[in-house]
Design a protein around this motif. Structure first.
Motif, PDB file in Angstrom:
ATOM      1  N   LEU A  22     -57.586  11.883 142.604  1.00  0.00           N
ATOM      2  CA  LEU A  22     -58.721  11.983 141.693  1.00  0.00           C
ATOM      3  C   LEU A  22     -59.592  13.180 142.049  1.00  0.00           C
ATOM      4  CD1 LEU A  22     -60.562  10.941 139.456  1.00  0.00           C
ATOM      5  CD2 LEU A  22     -61.511   9.315 141.099  1.00  0.00           C
ATOM      6  N   GLY A  23     -59.815  13.424 143.322  1.00  0.00           N
ATOM      7  CA  GLY A  23     -60.615  14.566 143.755  1.00  0.00           C
ATOM      8  C   GLY A  23     -60.025  15.890 143.299  1.00  0.00           C
ATOM      9  N   GLN A  24     -58.706  16.016 143.394  1.00  0.00           N
ATOM     10  CA  GLN A  24     -58.044  17.244 142.947  1.00  0.00           C
ATOM     11  C   GLN A  24     -58.164  17.406 141.436  1.00  0.00           C
ATOM     12  OE1 GLN A  24     -54.289  16.163 144.711  1.00  0.00           O
ATOM     13  NE2 GLN A  24     -54.397  17.897 146.133  1.00  0.00           N
ATOM     14  N   VAL A  25     -57.981  16.319 140.725  1.00  0.00           N
ATOM     15  CA  VAL A  25     -58.089  16.366 139.264  1.00  0.00           C
ATOM     16  C   VAL A  25     -59.498  16.789 138.860  1.00  0.00           C
ATOM     17  CG1 VAL A  25     -58.104  14.949 137.169  1.00  0.00           C
ATOM     18  CG2 VAL A  25     -56.237  14.725 138.810  1.00  0.00           C
ATOM     19  N   SER A  26     -60.503  16.250 139.540  1.00  0.00           N
ATOM     20  CA  SER A  26     -61.893  16.542 139.165  1.00  0.00           C
ATOM     21  C   SER A  26     -62.261  18.011 139.346  1.00  0.00           C
ATOM     22  CB  SER A  26     -62.854  15.656 139.960  1.00  0.00           C
ATOM     23  OG  SER A  26     -62.891  16.055 141.310  1.00  0.00           O
ATOM     24  N   THR A  27     -61.535  18.744 140.166  1.00  0.00           N
ATOM     25  CA  THR A  27     -61.817  20.171 140.327  1.00  0.00           C
ATOM     26  C   THR A  27     -61.254  20.995 139.171  1.00  0.00           C
ATOM     27  OG1 THR A  27     -59.828  20.647 141.640  1.00  0.00           O
ATOM     28  CG2 THR A  27     -61.820  19.985 142.849  1.00  0.00           C
ATOM     29  N   ARG A  28     -60.358  20.397 138.390  1.00  0.00           N
ATOM     30  CA  ARG A  28     -59.719  21.124 137.291  1.00  0.00           C
ATOM     31  C   ARG A  28     -60.025  20.563 135.909  1.00  0.00           C
ATOM     32  NH1 ARG A  28     -54.128  23.418 139.424  1.00  0.00           N
ATOM     33  NH2 ARG A  28     -54.664  23.604 141.611  1.00  0.00           N
ATOM     34  N   ILE A  29     -60.407  19.274 135.848  1.00  0.00           N
ATOM     35  CA  ILE A  29     -60.638  18.608 134.563  1.00  0.00           C
ATOM     36  C   ILE A  29     -61.966  17.865 134.631  1.00  0.00           C
ATOM     37  CG2 ILE A  29     -59.790  16.859 132.962  1.00  0.00           C
ATOM     38  CD1 ILE A  29     -56.982  17.289 134.107  1.00  0.00           C
ATOM     39  N   SER A  30     -62.834  18.112 133.677  1.00  0.00           N
ATOM     40  CA  SER A  30     -64.109  17.385 133.663  1.00  0.00           C
ATOM     41  C   SER A  30     -64.027  16.097 132.854  1.00  0.00           C
ATOM     42  CB  SER A  30     -65.235  18.269 133.140  1.00  0.00           C
ATOM     43  OG  SER A  30     -64.965  18.664 131.816  1.00  0.00           O
ATOM     44  N   HIS A  85     -64.974  10.614 132.136  1.00  0.00           N
ATOM     45  CA  HIS A  85     -65.582  11.753 132.819  1.00  0.00           C
ATOM     46  C   HIS A  85     -65.252  11.655 134.308  1.00  0.00           C
ATOM     47  CE1 HIS A  85     -67.920  13.307 129.435  1.00  0.00           C
ATOM     48  NE2 HIS A  85     -67.950  12.039 129.045  1.00  0.00           N
ATOM     49  N   THR A  86     -64.668  12.708 134.840  1.00  0.00           N
ATOM     50  CA  THR A  86     -64.242  12.663 136.244  1.00  0.00           C
ATOM     51  C   THR A  86     -65.430  12.537 137.189  1.00  0.00           C
ATOM     52  OG1 THR A  86     -64.077  15.087 136.306  1.00  0.00           O
ATOM     53  CG2 THR A  86     -62.049  13.855 135.883  1.00  0.00           C
ATOM     54  N   ILE A  87     -66.574  13.082 136.847  1.00  0.00           N
ATOM     55  CA  ILE A  87     -67.762  12.955 137.701  1.00  0.00           C
ATOM     56  C   ILE A  87     -68.172  11.479 137.813  1.00  0.00           C
ATOM     57  CG2 ILE A  87     -69.528  13.351 135.955  1.00  0.00           C
ATOM     58  CD1 ILE A  87     -69.983  15.262 138.968  1.00  0.00           C
ATOM     59  N   GLN A  88     -68.055  10.747 136.712  1.00  0.00           N
ATOM     60  CA  GLN A  88     -68.355   9.317 136.723  1.00  0.00           C
ATOM     61  C   GLN A  88     -67.323   8.554 137.554  1.00  0.00           C
ATOM     62  OE1 GLN A  88     -71.024   7.748 135.366  1.00  0.00           O
ATOM     63  NE2 GLN A  88     -70.315   5.790 136.176  1.00  0.00           N
ATOM     64  N   LEU A  89     -66.057   8.901 137.379  1.00  0.00           N
ATOM     65  CA  LEU A  89     -65.010   8.259 138.174  1.00  0.00           C
ATOM     66  C   LEU A  89     -65.233   8.477 139.665  1.00  0.00           C
ATOM     67  CD1 LEU A  89     -61.855   9.133 136.044  1.00  0.00           C
ATOM     68  CD2 LEU A  89     -62.873   6.862 136.354  1.00  0.00           C
ATOM     69  N   LEU A  90     -65.619   9.695 140.021  1.00  0.00           N
ATOM     70  CA  LEU A  90     -65.871  10.006 141.434  1.00  0.00           C
ATOM     71  C   LEU A  90     -67.054   9.232 141.989  1.00  0.00           C
ATOM     72  CD1 LEU A  90     -65.247  13.840 141.645  1.00  0.00           C
ATOM     73  CD2 LEU A  90     -63.908  12.022 142.718  1.00  0.00           C
ATOM     74  N   SER A  91     -68.032   8.927 141.152  1.00  0.00           N
ATOM     75  CA  SER A  91     -69.188   8.172 141.630  1.00  0.00           C
ATOM     76  C   SER A  91     -68.823   6.699 141.882  1.00  0.00           C
ATOM     77  CB  SER A  91     -70.350   8.264 140.642  1.00  0.00           C
ATOM     78  OG  SER A  91     -70.109   7.495 139.488  1.00  0.00           O
ATOM     79  N   GLU A  92     -67.746   6.242 141.248  1.00  0.00           N
ATOM     80  CA  GLU A  92     -67.333   4.843 141.375  1.00  0.00           C
ATOM     81  C   GLU A  92     -66.114   4.638 142.266  1.00  0.00           C
ATOM     82  OE1 GLU A  92     -66.661   3.575 137.358  1.00  0.00           O
ATOM     83  OE2 GLU A  92     -68.712   4.035 136.745  1.00  0.00           O
ATOM     84  N   LEU A  93     -65.297   5.681 142.416  1.00  0.00           N
ATOM     85  CA  LEU A  93     -64.028   5.549 143.120  1.00  0.00           C
ATOM     86  C   LEU A  93     -63.888   6.611 144.207  1.00  0.00           C
ATOM     87  CD1 LEU A  93     -61.844   5.096 139.917  1.00  0.00           C
ATOM     88  CD2 LEU A  93     -62.587   3.274 141.477  1.00  0.00           C
ATOM     89  N   ASN A  94     -62.943   6.422 145.074  1.00  0.00           N
ATOM     90  CA  ASN A  94     -62.667   7.332 146.181  1.00  0.00           C
ATOM     91  C   ASN A  94     -61.975   8.602 145.670  1.00  0.00           C
ATOM     92  OD1 ASN A  94     -61.503   8.586 148.475  1.00  0.00           O
ATOM     93  ND2 ASN A  94     -61.289   6.624 149.506  1.00  0.00           N
ATOM     94  N   PRO A  95     -62.415   9.782 146.098  1.00  0.00           N
ATOM     95  CA  PRO A  95     -61.755  11.014 145.662  1.00  0.00           C
ATOM     96  C   PRO A  95     -60.306  11.108 146.138  1.00  0.00           C
ATOM     97  CG  PRO A  95     -63.501  11.495 147.237  1.00  0.00           C
ATOM     98  CD  PRO A  95     -63.579  10.049 146.938  1.00  0.00           C
ATOM     99  N   ASP A  96     -59.943  10.346 147.174  1.00  0.00           N
ATOM    100  CA  ASP A  96     -58.569  10.352 147.676  1.00  0.00           C
ATOM    101  C   ASP A  96     -57.656   9.391 146.915  1.00  0.00           C
ATOM    102  OD1 ASP A  96     -59.176  12.249 149.631  1.00  0.00           O
ATOM    103  OD2 ASP A  96     -59.823  10.702 151.036  1.00  0.00           O
ATOM    104  N   LEU A  97     -58.199   8.723 145.902  1.00  0.00           N
ATOM    105  CA  LEU A  97     -57.418   7.796 145.097  1.00  0.00           C
ATOM    106  C   LEU A  97     -56.308   8.555 144.384  1.00  0.00           C
ATOM    107  CD1 LEU A  97     -57.389   4.794 144.042  1.00  0.00           C
ATOM    108  CD2 LEU A  97     -58.570   5.687 142.039  1.00  0.00           C
ATOM    109  N   ARG A  98     -55.090   8.092 144.564  1.00  0.00           N
ATOM    110  CA  ARG A  98     -53.943   8.742 143.936  1.00  0.00           C
ATOM    111  C   ARG A  98     -53.904   8.399 142.450  1.00  0.00           C
ATOM    112  NH1 ARG A  98     -49.015   8.096 147.945  1.00  0.00           N
ATOM    113  NH2 ARG A  98     -48.124   7.554 145.970  1.00  0.00           N
ATOM    114  N   ILE A  99     -53.416   9.317 141.649  1.00  0.00           N
ATOM    115  CA  ILE A  99     -53.389   9.137 140.202  1.00  0.00           C
ATOM    116  C   ILE A  99     -52.594   7.892 139.780  1.00  0.00           C
ATOM    117  CG2 ILE A  99     -52.647  10.187 138.016  1.00  0.00           C
ATOM    118  CD1 ILE A  99     -55.340  11.192 139.220  1.00  0.00           C
TER     119      ILE A  99
END
Length: 82
Positions: free
Chosen positions: A8-16, A32-46
């Motif tokens: 998820l962290g990698q995706v958020s750097t390329r897709i908003s 919205h990836t920013i919202q997902l990051l606020s709720e989930l771990n950036p290391d979460l696999r797709i």
């Protein structure tokens, strides 16, 4: 991209805005990836994110191999093309 595990962290750097679609039903949406990051771990696999997003899908929990949930993120492969 073969063998590559995308997070998820990698995706958020390329897709908003992460597009969500299903091959088996009319489920569509945008997250919205920013919202997902606020709720989930950036290391979460797709693939794990897929399970979270479609957690309420009867096909996801039924486990019938010939009728599995078809949720996917159409923009992710395009964002990681080399």
């Amino acid at each position: 991209m073969a063998g590559m595990v995308i997070t998820l962290g990698q995706v958020s750097t390329r897709i908003s805005v992460l597009e969500v679609a299903c091959l088996r039903c009319d489920r569509r949406g945008r997250l919205h990836t920013i919202q997902l990051l606020s709720e989930l771990n950036p290391d979460l696999r797709i693939p794990e994110l897929r399970e979270i997003v479609a957690g309420d899908c009867p096909r996801m929990v039924a486990g019938k191999i010939n009728d599995l949930c078809g949720v996917y993120f159409p923009g992710v492969p395009r964002a990681f093309e080399i």
